[in-house]
Enzyme design. Structure first.
Site, mmCIF file in Angstrom:
data_model
loop_
_atom_site.group_PDB
_atom_site.id
_atom_site.type_symbol
_atom_site.label_atom_id
_atom_site.label_comp_id
_atom_site.label_asym_id
_atom_site.label_seq_id
_atom_site.Cartn_x
_atom_site.Cartn_y
_atom_site.Cartn_z
ATOM 1 N N LYS A 48 0.788 -1.044 0.097
ATOM 2 C CA LYS A 48 0.254 0.017 0.101
ATOM 3 C C LYS A 48 0.861 1.206 0.003
ATOM 4 O O LYS A 48 0.694 2.157 -0.842
ATOM 5 C CB LYS A 48 -1.018 -0.102 1.173
ATOM 6 C CG LYS A 48 -2.000 0.950 1.180
ATOM 7 C CD LYS A 48 -2.771 1.033 2.368
ATOM 8 C CE LYS A 48 -3.702 0.036 2.597
ATOM 9 N NZ LYS A 48 -4.719 0.207 3.778
ATOM 10 N N THR B 131 -10.989 -1.093 13.798
ATOM 11 C CA THR B 131 -11.548 -1.670 14.957
ATOM 12 C C THR B 131 -12.842 -2.574 14.401
ATOM 13 O O THR B 131 -13.905 -2.397 14.737
ATOM 14 C CB THR B 131 -11.963 -0.482 15.891
ATOM 15 O OG1 THR B 131 -13.025 0.436 15.051
ATOM 16 C CG2 THR B 131 -11.108 0.414 16.455
ATOM 17 N N THR C 80 -13.024 4.943 15.116
ATOM 18 C CA THR C 80 -14.179 4.567 16.243
ATOM 19 C C THR C 80 -13.622 3.732 17.264
ATOM 20 O O THR C 80 -13.264 2.606 16.976
ATOM 21 C CB THR C 80 -15.470 4.393 15.417
ATOM 22 O OG1 THR C 80 -15.596 5.255 14.591
ATOM 23 C CG2 THR C 80 -16.757 4.404 16.196
ATOM 24 N N ASN D 121 -23.698 7.294 15.210
ATOM 25 C CA ASN D 121 -23.954 6.446 14.005
ATOM 26 C C ASN D 121 -25.084 5.225 14.395
ATOM 27 O O ASN D 121 -25.812 4.804 13.473
ATOM 28 C CB ASN D 121 -22.469 5.532 13.870
ATOM 29 C CG ASN D 121 -21.976 6.119 12.809
ATOM 30 O OD1 ASN D 121 -21.926 7.102 12.298
ATOM 31 N ND2 ASN D 121 -20.706 5.434 12.403
ATOM 32 N N GLY E 233 -34.454 1.266 1.492
ATOM 33 C CA GLY E 233 -33.703 0.427 0.700
ATOM 34 C C GLY E 233 -33.590 -0.909 1.373
ATOM 35 O O GLY E 233 -34.356 -1.374 2.070
ATOM 36 N N CYS F 100 -18.946 0.823 8.568
ATOM 37 C CA CYS F 100 -19.284 1.504 10.059
ATOM 38 C C CYS F 100 -20.679 1.020 10.539
ATOM 39 O O CYS F 100 -20.371 0.693 11.766
ATOM 40 C CB CYS F 100 -19.374 3.059 9.695
ATOM 41 S SG CYS F 100 -17.732 3.635 9.228
ATOM 42 N N ARG G 22 -17.772 -3.821 1.670
ATOM 43 C CA ARG G 22 -17.678 -4.191 2.879
ATOM 44 C C ARG G 22 -19.037 -4.379 3.444
ATOM 45 O O ARG G 22 -19.725 -3.206 3.612
ATOM 46 C CB ARG G 22 -16.585 -3.792 3.891
ATOM 47 C CG ARG G 22 -15.282 -3.922 3.327
ATOM 48 C CD ARG G 22 -14.291 -3.188 4.252
ATOM 49 N NE ARG G 22 -14.284 -1.818 4.121
ATOM 50 C CZ ARG G 22 -13.606 -0.865 4.642
ATOM 51 N NH1 ARG G 22 -12.884 -1.213 5.806
ATOM 52 N NH2 ARG G 22 -13.769 0.372 4.326
HETATM 53 C C1 UDX Z 1 -21.471 6.328 8.238
HETATM 54 C C2 UDX Z 1 -21.719 7.930 8.921
HETATM 55 O O1 UDX Z 1 -22.645 8.708 8.024
HETATM 56 C C3 UDX Z 1 -20.310 8.729 8.877
HETATM 57 O O2 UDX Z 1 -20.334 9.944 9.630
HETATM 58 C C4 UDX Z 1 -19.281 7.857 9.609
HETATM 59 O O3 UDX Z 1 -18.263 8.557 9.940
HETATM 60 C C5 UDX Z 1 -18.940 6.768 9.206
HETATM 61 O O4 UDX Z 1 -20.408 6.060 8.945
HETATM 62 P P1 UDX Z 1 -20.831 5.474 5.865
HETATM 63 O O5 UDX Z 1 -20.771 4.537 6.420
HETATM 64 O O6 UDX Z 1 -19.884 5.960 4.744
HETATM 65 O O7 UDX Z 1 -21.005 6.905 6.907
HETATM 66 O O8 UDX Z 1 -22.248 5.724 4.824
HETATM 67 P P2 UDX Z 1 -23.621 6.432 4.982
HETATM 68 O O9 UDX Z 1 -23.767 7.375 4.047
HETATM 69 O O10 UDX Z 1 -23.826 6.759 6.521
HETATM 70 O O11 UDX Z 1 -24.707 5.139 4.952
HETATM 71 C C6 UDX Z 1 -24.712 3.976 5.752
HETATM 72 C C7 UDX Z 1 -25.593 3.121 5.039
HETATM 73 O O12 UDX Z 1 -26.908 3.441 5.470
HETATM 74 C C8 UDX Z 1 -25.408 2.758 3.725
HETATM 75 O O13 UDX Z 1 -25.428 1.343 3.384
HETATM 76 C C9 UDX Z 1 -26.465 3.591 2.933
HETATM 77 O O14 UDX Z 1 -26.882 2.873 1.736
HETATM 78 C C10 UDX Z 1 -27.573 3.434 4.060
HETATM 79 N N1 UDX Z 1 -28.584 4.391 4.037
HETATM 80 C C11 UDX Z 1 -28.061 5.739 4.216
HETATM 81 C C12 UDX Z 1 -29.861 4.227 3.587
HETATM 82 O O15 UDX Z 1 -30.260 2.995 3.197
HETATM 83 N N2 UDX Z 1 -30.752 5.287 3.641
HETATM 84 C C13 UDX Z 1 -30.454 6.509 3.837
HETATM 85 O O16 UDX Z 1 -31.169 7.527 3.850
HETATM 86 C C14 UDX Z 1 -28.921 6.770 4.081
#
Ligand code: UDX
Length: 435
Positions: free
Chosen positions: A35, A86, A123, A211, A256, A263, A330
């Site tokens: 990497k 983590t 986290t 989260n 969805g 996360c 993931r």
């Molecule tokens: C999340 C948090 O938003 C972010 O603040 C933190 O630092 C890391 O985790 P991320 O995991 O990148 O970010 O994705 P996010 O956009 O939050 O969506 C998480 C999941 O929820 C995805 O699978 C997304 O498809 C789903 N989702 C999100 C929905 O199904 N509907 C929504 O309206 C929003």
């Protein structure tokens, strides 16, 4: 100032590039020599909108450097950010702290009486700051340092935007000197964002609580989608109506196949584990975890139900990443659904396409599915179009061309990408969610 980022993944790399862009001298340390070599050769290792150009610019200017050597990375540094993973422990599902503690122990070996602030950016469970502090103190009693919690709130796919446009900077600090250094770090954001100084444990809790709440909000709207299907309401109308209430807000109300990513799944599991550890009932989070997992199984059954009368069916899966805008698969609901489909119907033929996610999807699905070069290649000869990730290009599919590629004209749309009436006008049988 000189900043050292330990870990160059989805959090460490955008964070390092962001602080380099703000004029700091950033060293990124990672154990993975491949990497680091790739990065030093000028190739960015993750897909994030806007990252590549900032990465290249700051690599060229020398503002950001990459090394596998902790000694080199930590030399004369002012601020160390631990941004290693983590992941959920395979058995207990609690946050596996081995990488954090290993990084702390290795950092300890290179500290001196020169003052440095060490920030946990990953986290981490409540109380980790205390653990890291005791590890370093016991390894190197001479070390002159303070530990702060500096949780990241970057969304994948929007990491660069979120870095430069944070809603707030949460700082968990028990020491004024450390707080002053973090204040200095964020001077370029002066006035654009709120600095929220709290105790270290409150900061660690804010990250998980945020989260877990967002995950719960997503699961809630998915439960409402099921309700709307039975009650004759329309979830998209309901979600919009709910979102107009400023107390609710219109974000994270898109129904969805369930939430995924690196996360929400791990953070909700870790939060539930912390609840059990502190003997506190976190029922809402526990039921969110179960409900979200059940939903992906439900969606797989729905897909199979649409082709139950088709002989030797082929399903075109559009979308493998956990959400649009990222290459990350993931804990992707799309991947879970494909795995469940193949578990329930081992002979099912699946052709899959994703604009960015195929390389990572291949590491998870192997040759169990056929990978297409674009949406229409996936649709060739298919009996069903299954939209699993909300990539914008699936919203603007040419339905005439799609119909001419497919054997049977059926769509199941788990992200509300295609208008029902439009699909039916083109002669498709259309199954959506929430209405
Ligand atoms: C999340 C948090 O938003 C972010 O603040 C933190 O630092 C890391 O985790 P991320 O995991 O990148 O970010 O994705 P996010 O956009 O939050 O969506 C998480 C999941 O929820 C995805 O699978 C997304 O498809 C789903 N989702 C999100 C929905 O199904 N509907 C929504 O309206 C929003």
């Amino acid at each position: 100032m000189k900043i050292t980022i330990i870990g160059t993944g989805y959090v460490g790399l955008p964070t390092g590039v962001g602080f380099a862009e703000l004029g700091n001298s950033v060293w990124c340390v990672d154990q993975d020599p491949n990497k680091i070599e790739t990065l030093n050769n000028g190739t960015v290792t993750i897909y994030e909108e806007g990252l590549e150009e900032l990465f290249s610019k700051n690599l060229k200017s020398g503002n950001i450097k990459f090394t596998t050597s902790m000694k080199e990375g930590l030399a004369d540094t002012d601020l160390i950010m631990i941004a290693v993973g983590t992941p959920p422990h395979p058995e207990t599902q609690e946050a596996d702290m081995k990488y954090i503690y290993a990084a702390a122990a290795e950092i300890a070996e290179h500290l001196s009486d020169r003052y440095v602030v060490i920030a946990t950016k990953s986290t981490v469970p409540v109380g980790t700051g205390d653990e890291v502090e005791s590890i370093i103190k016991s390894k190197n009693p001479m070390a002159n340092f303070d530990i702060v919690s500096l949780p990241e709130f970057l969304r994948e796919g929007f990491a660069v935007f979120d870095f430069f446009n944070p809603d707030r900077i949460v700082v968990g600090s028990n020491n004024e000197k450390a707080s002053n250094l973090i204040n200095k770090l964020y001077l370029p954001f002066d006035g654009k964002t709120k600095m929220h100084f709290v105790s270290r444990r409150s900061s660690e809790t804010i990250k998980y609580a945020s989260n877990a709440f967002l995950a719960m909000k997503v699961h809630y709207i998915n439960e409402m989608a099921n309700f709307c299907e039975k009650s004759g309401a329309n979830i998209f109308e309901v979600a919009e109506g709910m979102g107009l209430d400023s107390r609710i807000g219109n974000k994270f109300l898109n129904p969805g196949p369930g939430y995924g990513g690196s996360c929400f799944p791990k953070d909700t599991l870790a939060m539930a584990h912390m609840g059990r550890k502190f003997d506190v009932d976190l029922n809402l989070i526990e039921s969110t975890i179960k409900g979200n997992s059940d939903r992906q199984k439900q969606m797989a059954k729905r897909i199979l139900n649409t082709i139950k009368d088709v002989k030797d069916p082929t399903v075109a899966v559009l979308g493998l990443s956990f959400k649009s805008g990222t290459d990350d698969c993931r804990e992707s609901p799309a991947i879970s659904i494909v795995q469940e489909l193949l578990f329930l119907a081992p002979s099912l033929k699946i052709k899959a396409f994703d604009p960015k996610g195929i390389p990572m999807a291949k590491t998870l699905l192997g040759n169990k599915v056929e990978y297409a070069t674009d949406s229409y290649d996936a649709l060739k000869g298919a009996d069903l179009m299954a939209i699993l990730t909300e990539w914008p290009e699936f919203k603007s599919l040419n339905l005439d061309e799609a119909k001419s590629c497919m054997r049977k004209n059926c769509i199941i749309d788990l992200r509300g990408m295609i208008c029902t009436d439009k699909a039916r006008d083109y002669g498709f049988t259309y199954y959506g969610i929430g209405k």
